[in-house]
Scaffold this motif. Sequence first.
Motif, PDB file in Angstrom:
ATOM      1  N   PHE A 181       0.811  -0.944  -0.087  1.00 36.01           N
ATOM      2  CA  PHE A 181       0.130  -0.003  -0.025  1.00 36.01           C
ATOM      3  C   PHE A 181       0.841   1.213  -0.184  1.00 36.01           C
ATOM      4  N   GLU A 185      -2.214   6.189   1.452  1.00 35.30           N
ATOM      5  CA  GLU A 185      -3.529   5.344   1.598  1.00 35.30           C
ATOM      6  C   GLU A 185      -3.299   4.840   2.781  1.00 35.30           C
ATOM      7  N   LEU A 186      -2.371   4.215   3.348  1.00 30.23           N
ATOM      8  CA  LEU A 186      -1.975   3.588   4.598  1.00 30.23           C
ATOM      9  C   LEU A 186      -2.390   4.285   5.682  1.00 30.23           C
ATOM     10  N   LEU A 187      -1.958   5.519   5.685  1.00 29.68           N
ATOM     11  CA  LEU A 187      -2.380   6.392   6.727  1.00 29.68           C
ATOM     12  C   LEU A 187      -3.741   7.095   6.888  1.00 29.68           C
ATOM     13  N   THR A 189      -6.391   5.423   5.414  1.00 33.22           N
ATOM     14  CA  THR A 189      -7.318   4.374   5.966  1.00 33.22           C
ATOM     15  C   THR A 189      -7.200   4.388   7.673  1.00 33.22           C
ATOM     16  N   GLY A 190      -5.895   4.371   7.858  1.00 42.91           N
ATOM     17  CA  GLY A 190      -5.486   4.185   9.322  1.00 42.91           C
ATOM     18  C   GLY A 190      -6.529   4.952  10.414  1.00 42.91           C
TER      19      GLY A 190
END
Lengths: 205, 205
Positions: A181, A185-187, A189-190
């Motif tokens: 990812f 995007e990771l951050l 969504t997190g």
Amino acid sequence: MAKQGYHHGNLRQALVEAALTLIESQGPQGFTLSDAAKSAGVTPAAVYRHFAGREDLIGECARQGFEIFADLMDHAYDDGKPTALRAFEATGRAYLAFARRFPGHYMAMFESGISLNAHPDLARAAERARAVFNRAADALSKHIPADKRPPASMFSAHVWAMSHGVVELYTRSAPGARAPFPPEELLETGIGIYLRGLGLVPADA
Amino acid sequence: MAKQGYHHGNLRQALVEAALTLIESQGPQGFTLSDAAKSAGVTPAAVYRHFAGREDLIGECARQGFEIFADLMDHAYDDGKPTALRAFEATGRAYLAFARRFPGHYMAMFESGISLNAHPDLARAAERARAVFNRAADALSKHIPADKRPPASMFSAHVWAMSHGVVELYTRSAPGARAPFPPEELLETGIGIYLRGLGLVPADA
DNA sequence: TGTACATCAGTGAACGCGCGTTCACTGATGTAC
DNA sequence: TGTACATCAGTGAACGCGCGTTCACTGATGTAC
């Protein structure tokens, strides 16, 4: 600005920028004062006209980093507009954007092992950055039912931790894991999931 | 085990342990091969009987770290007992406990800038640790309604990032922020809120 | 049980290197008259 | 407008240091006979 002959013109800032470039490529520990001088086109001894030493030069890099950082976060927060929630999410994105665009600063700030209390200027800049983040968390916190509201400083710490973790583990070629990812995007969504856990985001998204 | 005269007995492991202690107190960059040799009671040159060089010694520290790490996580996960959720939370706690109890290993693994691909043994150990974490996330993922289920590797990355961030920012005397919260509590609540956001924890707690 | 010998873990001296820092200096700049 | 002089930013040589690494060596250990 252009270095012309004997006198440089603005050596102090030129050294800071040389240092930042070196820190970015070699890491804060691999960075040497001599190299910074060299790439500013100057003798190592000249550095001592502007800085107390190596540590002091790194400190100035970090200080400028905290200033930019606070400015960026402040701008992203935009006085809580359009909503406390959106503004908070924007600061999260700004965090990662800062780490991306100013990697040398980021490393000087968080990976150089520098002591914040070494210089009052540095401590002040760091404090200012922290304040911006806390303010965003505080405004958001008011939207949580009071009985199940964690302290604002706590969830500001949660989000800061996740942001920092994403930077360290997934924007560098670090060992933790290679997620398929993109960090952004990771951050995103997190933080989204986290905010939903606080009851601040409807469960649909 | 006790060093007696000329031959040491188990110098290799003694060097690893000396290196870990030094890394813990000086950071991975401040660590020197000569100091490690000295504190193992041996000449710097003796190190080369057991390691290819400085880098190789750090690599072995990291490798042993990943092994311990994976063991600890695996034990905490306990095959998903009593429930996927509890087991997952336990691995989160184990992460922080590992960083606490083995700071030298942790630094060698995540802060030394070592390349995982330098040695296949190291890469394998790191992969094993990652696998344990992913397995826990995968089992938990099955409890989320399929239509709103993020990939297991994604939320394993979220939790890893938050855990790492908490370690770096709040268990060291780092500049990020000085929260008035103990790291353990910070991580526990952070993961709790995150899991609630995934719909895995009732909103009461 | 005793001796000769191969093995190899550790020694110690040396190396070249690049570091951060110091010092007396010198060249450029700008200001006073 | 021109000259004397103070200021100070940068030079260049030198320093002491500790690093990682190499090398020929030596002392201890264990095995073969």
